[in-house]
Design an enzyme around this catalytic site. Structure first.
Site, PDB file in Angstrom:
ATOM      1  N   ARG A 219     -10.641  10.693  -0.510  1.00 31.52           N
ATOM      2  CA  ARG A 219     -10.027  11.641   0.423  1.00 31.52           C
ATOM      3  C   ARG A 219      -9.667  12.914  -0.328  1.00 31.52           C
ATOM      4  NH1 ARG A 219      -5.933   7.472   3.235  1.00 31.52           N
ATOM      5  NH2 ARG A 219      -5.782   6.798   1.072  1.00 31.52           N
TER       6      ARG A 219
ATOM      7  N   GLY B  40       0.818  -1.205   0.000  1.00 26.15           N
ATOM      8  CA  GLY B  40       0.000   0.000   0.000  1.00 26.15           C
ATOM      9  C   GLY B  40       0.855   1.259   0.000  1.00 26.15           C
TER      10      GLY B  40
ATOM     11  N   TYR C 285     -14.898   1.586   9.465  1.00 20.73           N
ATOM     12  CA  TYR C 285     -13.473   1.926   9.547  1.00 20.73           C
ATOM     13  C   TYR C 285     -13.122   2.437  10.943  1.00 20.73           C
ATOM     14  CZ  TYR C 285      -8.974   4.051   8.310  1.00 20.73           C
ATOM     15  OH  TYR C 285      -7.642   4.386   8.253  1.00 20.73           O
TER      16      TYR C 285
ATOM     17  N   ASN D 135      -2.688  -8.686   0.554  1.00 20.37           N
ATOM     18  CA  ASN D 135      -3.576  -9.483  -0.306  1.00 20.37           C
ATOM     19  C   ASN D 135      -3.934  -8.737  -1.590  1.00 20.37           C
ATOM     20  OD1 ASN D 135      -5.382  -7.555   0.615  1.00 20.37           O
ATOM     21  ND2 ASN D 135      -6.918  -9.015   1.339  1.00 20.37           N
TER      22      ASN D 135
ATOM     23  N   VAL E 259      -4.217 -11.088   5.912  1.00 22.49           N
ATOM     24  CA  VAL E 259      -3.893 -11.199   7.343  1.00 22.49           C
ATOM     25  C   VAL E 259      -5.106 -11.576   8.188  1.00 22.49           C
ATOM     26  CG1 VAL E 259      -1.963  -9.602   7.243  1.00 22.49           C
ATOM     27  CG2 VAL E 259      -4.235  -8.726   7.764  1.00 22.49           C
TER      28      VAL E 259
END
Length: 324
Positions: free
Chosen positions: A187, A11, A146, A33, A58
């Protein structure tokens, strides 16, 4: 050679952390992933003998052979567009994922640093936000998947610290930007830069009076590195306290790009935070850290990076993955 596992290693933030730990002489194991990560972010590391990549989720059992000194848990969708499309995976990576990382840390006797977020403060009633503020979060709103995943992650981390004696660190990350961001991810900063690159008008929500404070990625990584190596187990804010309104920020982007775009207004999303500014007193006192890169300097570097990319790469960074 010390060994570090970085989840979410492909990321935006994870890949910059991989670079930093390689530079510091670590053996780095990146795990991702690729649901929101991108191998392009770390492909320059594949040829190195002290770098490994595990394509793994994970949220499922983690096995890493050999010794581990550190684990950095950065696996999670982090943009509103992503976590609204994959809410259950977002909750799982903040619950099952952290449980697996902490279990691995206990077995390996490794120190864990988890990526929390300023979103644990929700739409804050305290300004600027200190680590002692408990937040104003709507658990059943669209952002709750989130926010609550990160809040649960902090609680689980502290439970392993107090009950099992696992060495843990918690960083609360405020808005961060720089090369390798995914454009148009919901964002404000990547959205503005993506629109500017395409010559589109910049879309702000509401009248643009809400505030944000943007930290350049190199500063953030330095703060995370110092926190990992510190002796402090409570949460620490890492971010740039240089606060600006969204409207002012849009005007800065238009000036930077030198084009004739204008700012247009869209309705405010549900539970959109009205203000965001970190209190970094703890980071200064405990870590000797504060941001060094000004917003003008960081934005110039970031914009030049995106301008240098091919159209294919820009399309890839702006494309929203299809989730099942």
């Amino acid at each position: 050679m010390k060994r570090v596992l970085i989840t979410g290693g492909a990321g935006f933030l994870g890949s910059h952390l991989c670079d930093r730990f390689i530079k510091e002489g670590f053996h780095v194991i990146a795990m991702d992933n690729l649901i929101t990560g991108d191998l392009k972010n770390i492909e320059h590391l594949f040829k190195l003998p002290n770098f490994e990549f595990y394509h793994h989720d994970v949220s499922k059992f983690i096995h890493v052979p050999g010794e581990l000194d550190y684990i950095l848990h950065f696996a999670s969708p982090a943009s509103p567009i992503d976590y609204l499309k994959i809410p259950i995976q977002t909750l799982k990576v903040g619950s099952l994922g952290i449980h697996n990382c902490l279990g691995l840390a206990r077995v390996k006797n490794a120190r864990v640093l988890i990526a929390s977020t300023s979103e644990v403060y929700g739409d804050p009633l305290v300004h600027p936000q200190t680590e002692e503020y408990w937040g104003n979060v709507n658990p059943v709103g669209p952002r709750g998947v989130y926010d609550e995943a990160k809040r649960f992650q902090e609680a689980m981390t502290m439970a392993y610290h107090t009950y099992h004696g696992v060495e843990t660190r918690i960083v609360r990350i405020f808005n961060t930007y720089g090369p390798r961001m995914r454009l148009n991810d919901g964002r404000v900063l990547p959205a503005f830069i993506g629109q500017a690159l395409r010559g589109e008008d910049l879309t702000m929500f509401g009248d643009g009076s809400q505030t944000r404070a943007f930290c350049y990625v190199d500063d953030l990584v330095e703060g995370i590195y110092r926190l990992l190596l510190s002796d402090y187990a409570q949460p620490v804010n890492i971010g740039n306290p240089d606060e600006i309104t969204i409207k002012e920020f849009g005007e800065e982007i238009i000036k930077l790009t030198g084009t004739s775009q204008k700012l247009i207004s869209l309705p405010l999303p549900t539970d959109d935070p009205k203000q965001r500014k970190p209190d970094i007193t703890k980071a200064k006192a405990i870590l000797g850290w504060e941001p060094k890169v000004s917003r003008a300097e960081g934005l110039k570097i970031t914009y030049e990076y995106f301008k240098s990319l091919s159209q294919d790469d820009l399309h890839r960074l702006a494309h929203h993955k299809e989730f099942k």
